[in-house]
Design a protein around this motif. Sequence first.
Motif, PDB file in Angstrom:
ATOM      1  N   SER A   1       0.899  -1.321  -0.138  1.00  0.00           N
ATOM      2  CA  SER A   1       0.149   0.011   0.059  1.00  0.00           C
ATOM      3  C   SER A   1       0.932   1.200   0.092  1.00  0.00           C
ATOM      4  CB  SER A   1      -0.919  -0.024   0.992  1.00  0.00           C
ATOM      5  OG  SER A   1      -0.330   0.039   2.352  1.00  0.00           O
ATOM      6  N   LEU A   2       0.336   2.207  -0.460  1.00  0.00           N
ATOM      7  CA  LEU A   2       0.907   3.817  -0.416  1.00  0.00           C
ATOM      8  C   LEU A   2      -0.111   4.470   0.175  1.00  0.00           C
ATOM      9  CD1 LEU A   2       3.206   5.617  -1.221  1.00  0.00           C
ATOM     10  CD2 LEU A   2       1.524   6.336  -3.216  1.00  0.00           C
ATOM     11  N   CYS A   3       0.501   5.230   1.409  1.00  0.00           N
ATOM     12  CA  CYS A   3      -0.279   6.078   2.118  1.00  0.00           C
ATOM     13  C   CYS A   3       0.195   7.565   1.913  1.00  0.00           C
ATOM     14  CB  CYS A   3      -0.195   6.086   3.613  1.00  0.00           C
ATOM     15  SG  CYS A   3      -1.161   6.894   4.729  1.00  0.00           S
ATOM     16  N   VAL A   4      -0.802   8.404   1.765  1.00  0.00           N
ATOM     17  CA  VAL A   4      -0.391   9.782   1.510  1.00  0.00           C
ATOM     18  C   VAL A   4      -1.178  10.610   2.588  1.00  0.00           C
ATOM     19  CG1 VAL A   4      -0.558  11.886  -0.016  1.00  0.00           C
ATOM     20  CG2 VAL A   4      -0.241   9.804  -1.169  1.00  0.00           C
ATOM     21  N   PHE A   5      -0.265  11.513   3.227  1.00  0.00           N
ATOM     22  CA  PHE A   5      -0.619  12.307   4.183  1.00  0.00           C
ATOM     23  C   PHE A   5      -0.449  13.686   4.071  1.00  0.00           C
ATOM     24  CE2 PHE A   5       3.343  10.714   5.202  1.00  0.00           C
ATOM     25  CZ  PHE A   5       4.219  11.872   5.840  1.00  0.00           C
ATOM     26  N   GLY A   6      -1.279  14.345   4.900  1.00  0.00           N
ATOM     27  CA  GLY A   6      -1.138  15.885   4.536  1.00  0.00           C
ATOM     28  C   GLY A   6      -2.312  16.378   3.851  1.00  0.00           C
ATOM     29  N   GLY A   7      -3.023  17.413   4.222  1.00  0.00           N
ATOM     30  CA  GLY A   7      -4.280  17.938   3.396  1.00  0.00           C
ATOM     31  C   GLY A   7      -3.739  18.604   2.134  1.00  0.00           C
ATOM     32  N   ASP A   8      -2.711  19.362   2.121  1.00  0.00           N
ATOM     33  CA  ASP A   8      -2.324  20.058   0.847  1.00  0.00           C
ATOM     34  C   ASP A   8      -1.731  19.144  -0.216  1.00  0.00           C
ATOM     35  OD1 ASP A   8      -2.894  22.504   2.173  1.00  0.00           O
ATOM     36  OD2 ASP A   8      -0.813  22.931   2.615  1.00  0.00           O
ATOM     37  N   LEU A   9      -1.144  17.947   0.193  1.00  0.00           N
ATOM     38  CA  LEU A   9      -0.367  17.188  -0.555  1.00  0.00           C
ATOM     39  C   LEU A   9      -1.574  16.227  -1.446  1.00  0.00           C
ATOM     40  CD1 LEU A   9       1.709  16.036  -1.980  1.00  0.00           C
ATOM     41  CD2 LEU A   9       2.070  14.249  -0.333  1.00  0.00           C
ATOM     42  N   LEU A  10      -2.659  15.953  -0.415  1.00  0.00           N
ATOM     43  CA  LEU A  10      -3.664  15.045  -0.894  1.00  0.00           C
ATOM     44  C   LEU A  10      -4.505  15.845  -1.977  1.00  0.00           C
ATOM     45  CD1 LEU A  10      -4.922  13.543   2.429  1.00  0.00           C
ATOM     46  CD2 LEU A  10      -4.131  12.116   0.411  1.00  0.00           C
ATOM     47  N   ALA A  11      -4.748  17.044  -1.706  1.00  0.00           N
ATOM     48  CA  ALA A  11      -5.413  17.855  -2.759  1.00  0.00           C
ATOM     49  C   ALA A  11      -4.802  17.959  -3.988  1.00  0.00           C
ATOM     50  CB  ALA A  11      -5.634  19.369  -2.206  1.00  0.00           C
ATOM     51  N   GLU A  12      -3.618  17.712  -3.832  1.00  0.00           N
ATOM     52  CA  GLU A  12      -2.819  17.735  -5.551  1.00  0.00           C
ATOM     53  C   GLU A  12      -2.951  16.400  -6.251  1.00  0.00           C
ATOM     54  OE1 GLU A  12      -1.516  20.219  -7.250  1.00  0.00           O
ATOM     55  OE2 GLU A  12      -1.713  21.732  -5.709  1.00  0.00           O
ATOM     56  N   VAL A  13      -2.750  15.344  -5.529  1.00  0.00           N
ATOM     57  CA  VAL A  13      -2.545  14.054  -5.993  1.00  0.00           C
ATOM     58  C   VAL A  13      -3.747  12.944  -5.683  1.00  0.00           C
ATOM     59  CG1 VAL A  13      -0.280  14.324  -5.438  1.00  0.00           C
ATOM     60  CG2 VAL A  13      -1.496  13.087  -3.891  1.00  0.00           C
ATOM     61  N   GLU A  14      -4.745  13.303  -4.947  1.00  0.00           N
ATOM     62  CA  GLU A  14      -5.563  12.228  -4.743  1.00  0.00           C
ATOM     63  C   GLU A  14      -6.339  11.740  -6.075  1.00  0.00           C
ATOM     64  OE1 GLU A  14      -9.412  11.086  -2.029  1.00  0.00           O
ATOM     65  OE2 GLU A  14      -8.454  12.860  -1.474  1.00  0.00           O
ATOM     66  N   ALA A  15      -6.750  12.728  -6.784  1.00  0.00           N
ATOM     67  CA  ALA A  15      -7.461  12.616  -8.002  1.00  0.00           C
ATOM     68  C   ALA A  15      -6.693  11.472  -9.100  1.00  0.00           C
ATOM     69  CB  ALA A  15      -7.939  13.580  -8.508  1.00  0.00           C
ATOM     70  N   ASP A  16      -5.473  11.998  -9.208  1.00  0.00           N
ATOM     71  CA  ASP A  16      -4.583  11.380 -10.042  1.00  0.00           C
ATOM     72  C   ASP A  16      -4.293   9.839  -9.643  1.00  0.00           C
ATOM     73  OD1 ASP A  16      -4.547  13.414 -11.959  1.00  0.00           O
ATOM     74  OD2 ASP A  16      -2.691  14.126 -11.258  1.00  0.00           O
ATOM     75  N   LEU A  17      -3.959   9.761  -8.241  1.00  0.00           N
ATOM     76  CA  LEU A  17      -3.715   8.534  -7.855  1.00  0.00           C
ATOM     77  C   LEU A  17      -4.918   7.373  -7.762  1.00  0.00           C
ATOM     78  CD1 LEU A  17      -1.164   9.373  -4.803  1.00  0.00           C
ATOM     79  CD2 LEU A  17      -0.615   8.482  -6.803  1.00  0.00           C
ATOM     80  N   THR A  18      -5.792   7.895  -7.688  1.00  0.00           N
ATOM     81  CA  THR A  18      -7.159   6.929  -7.636  1.00  0.00           C
ATOM     82  C   THR A  18      -7.144   6.785  -9.109  1.00  0.00           C
ATOM     83  OG1 THR A  18      -8.082   8.162  -5.719  1.00  0.00           O
ATOM     84  CG2 THR A  18      -9.768   6.946  -7.421  1.00  0.00           C
ATOM     85  N   ALA A  19      -6.829   7.567 -10.170  1.00  0.00           N
ATOM     86  CA  ALA A  19      -7.051   6.989 -11.517  1.00  0.00           C
ATOM     87  C   ALA A  19      -6.140   6.032 -11.752  1.00  0.00           C
ATOM     88  CB  ALA A  19      -6.956   8.329 -12.433  1.00  0.00           C
ATOM     89  N   LEU A  20      -4.927   6.200 -11.204  1.00  0.00           N
ATOM     90  CA  LEU A  20      -3.921   5.304 -11.348  1.00  0.00           C
ATOM     91  C   LEU A  20      -4.048   4.018 -10.760  1.00  0.00           C
ATOM     92  CD1 LEU A  20      -1.034   4.645 -12.822  1.00  0.00           C
ATOM     93  CD2 LEU A  20      -0.080   5.589 -10.728  1.00  0.00           C
ATOM     94  N   LEU A  21      -4.416   3.922  -9.419  1.00  0.00           N
ATOM     95  CA  LEU A  21      -4.271   2.718  -8.663  1.00  0.00           C
ATOM     96  C   LEU A  21      -5.597   2.069  -8.368  1.00  0.00           C
ATOM     97  CD1 LEU A  21      -1.896   4.216  -5.980  1.00  0.00           C
ATOM     98  CD2 LEU A  21      -1.253   2.723  -7.907  1.00  0.00           C
ATOM     99  N   GLY A  22      -6.833   2.847  -8.505  1.00  0.00           N
ATOM    100  CA  GLY A  22      -8.114   2.131  -8.187  1.00  0.00           C
ATOM    101  C   GLY A  22      -8.573   2.787  -6.947  1.00  0.00           C
ATOM    102  N   THR A  23      -9.377   2.056  -6.669  1.00  0.00           N
ATOM    103  CA  THR A  23     -10.396   2.446  -5.325  1.00  0.00           C
ATOM    104  C   THR A  23      -9.450   2.532  -4.190  1.00  0.00           C
ATOM    105  OG1 THR A  23     -12.371   1.161  -6.290  1.00  0.00           O
ATOM    106  CG2 THR A  23     -12.420   1.995  -4.015  1.00  0.00           C
ATOM    107  N   VAL A  24      -9.900   3.774  -3.260  1.00  0.00           N
ATOM    108  CA  VAL A  24      -9.192   3.972  -2.262  1.00  0.00           C
ATOM    109  C   VAL A  24      -9.402   2.851  -1.248  1.00  0.00           C
ATOM    110  CG1 VAL A  24      -9.303   5.551  -0.094  1.00  0.00           C
ATOM    111  CG2 VAL A  24      -9.407   6.427  -2.396  1.00  0.00           C
ATOM    112  N   LEU A  25      -8.249   2.580  -0.400  1.00  0.00           N
ATOM    113  CA  LEU A  25      -8.327   1.313   0.444  1.00  0.00           C
ATOM    114  C   LEU A  25      -8.724   1.855   1.848  1.00  0.00           C
ATOM    115  CD1 LEU A  25      -7.124  -1.652   0.681  1.00  0.00           C
ATOM    116  CD2 LEU A  25      -4.950  -0.790   1.326  1.00  0.00           C
ATOM    117  N   ARG A  26      -8.017   3.032   2.325  1.00  0.00           N
ATOM    118  CA  ARG A  26      -8.117   3.684   3.629  1.00  0.00           C
ATOM    119  C   ARG A  26      -8.276   4.964   3.634  1.00  0.00           C
ATOM    120  NH1 ARG A  26      -4.515  -0.590   4.485  1.00  0.00           N
ATOM    121  NH2 ARG A  26      -2.803   1.278   4.632  1.00  0.00           N
ATOM    122  N   ARG A  27      -8.918   5.570   4.485  1.00  0.00           N
ATOM    123  CA  ARG A  27      -8.948   6.997   4.748  1.00  0.00           C
ATOM    124  C   ARG A  27      -8.875   7.336   6.220  1.00  0.00           C
ATOM    125  NH1 ARG A  27     -10.321  10.498   0.773  1.00  0.00           N
ATOM    126  NH2 ARG A  27     -11.576   9.441  -0.877  1.00  0.00           N
ATOM    127  N   GLY A  28      -7.824   8.146   6.629  1.00  0.00           N
ATOM    128  CA  GLY A  28      -7.629   8.374   8.065  1.00  0.00           C
ATOM    129  C   GLY A  28      -7.195   7.003   8.804  1.00  0.00           C
TER     130      GLY A  28
END
Length: 281
Positions: A234-261
């Motif tokens: 798994s890859l966990c991305v943390f920090g609201g600013d970074l998530l705002a930049e990468v979440e959509a692209d990572l979901t498109a690349l990796l698929g469904t989100v595994l965990r939040r918080g």
Amino acid sequence: MRELDGWALAAGWAILVDGTEFVSIGGMTLPEPAFLPGWRAWIDLRTRHPGDSRPPDGCRWRYVVAEATGDLRAMLLGVGFHDVTTVRSYHWSPPNPPARERPVVLVFDDPQGDEIWGRFASQWEFSAATQAHPRLVEPPESVAWHLAAIEEDEAGIAALESIVQRGLRATVRPGERVYALHPFVQGYHFDPRRTGGPGQPPTPRCAFPDRGDHRLFTTADLRLGTFGDPWGQSLCVFGGDLLAEVEADLTALLGTVLRRGGRPVGNIWSFGPDGHSVSGP
């Protein structure tokens, strides 16, 4: 050297450029035309075979060349030199002061790198020495993805690294360093705005946790970054600013989100205490 009553008035120096017909004037302390005949006699002596009054073929000098400005250039033109070409010098004056640190620095026995690992392990309740669940406690502002979609795909791994690097460049503060750390080997700290672009060194690749190594990208204050877990894939991305930049692209690349918080979002299966499969959270 030019002397008067035993005192040096001026000095000049020249060299014969090996394998050519050129003598190069190295410099003069004063523009003295009297140096030229002396250099000619010296070069003739250097290039003459013993017992022969003529310079040997292939060693005879025919040209004298110099780079000169001001009074020296005027003196040389006055004794028969000609301008061959012009050399122009430029002085670069960037608006900001030059950086005091290299864009990428190897972390080897770096106390700050060890200190960052220690704070990360404490906050995330993480130990690299065990593969037992639970391995860590992810922070509230975090999203984790499973990496199975790109596990054997070099292009996919490169795309993952590119997304994370772009996000770091967009969110870190000017001049802030990002640490790329592994638990048991040397890592790096780098300025993401000074890596990965034209004429810049490559950004260290540290998001994808290959070869059984946990991988941590983070700012020194653990404000934002990524954590790659090879055992949980798994890859966990943390920090609201970074998530705002990468979440959509990572979901498109990796698929469904595994965990939040740190909590499953209800789209995965795990095993309960009785051995039966249950869906999260």
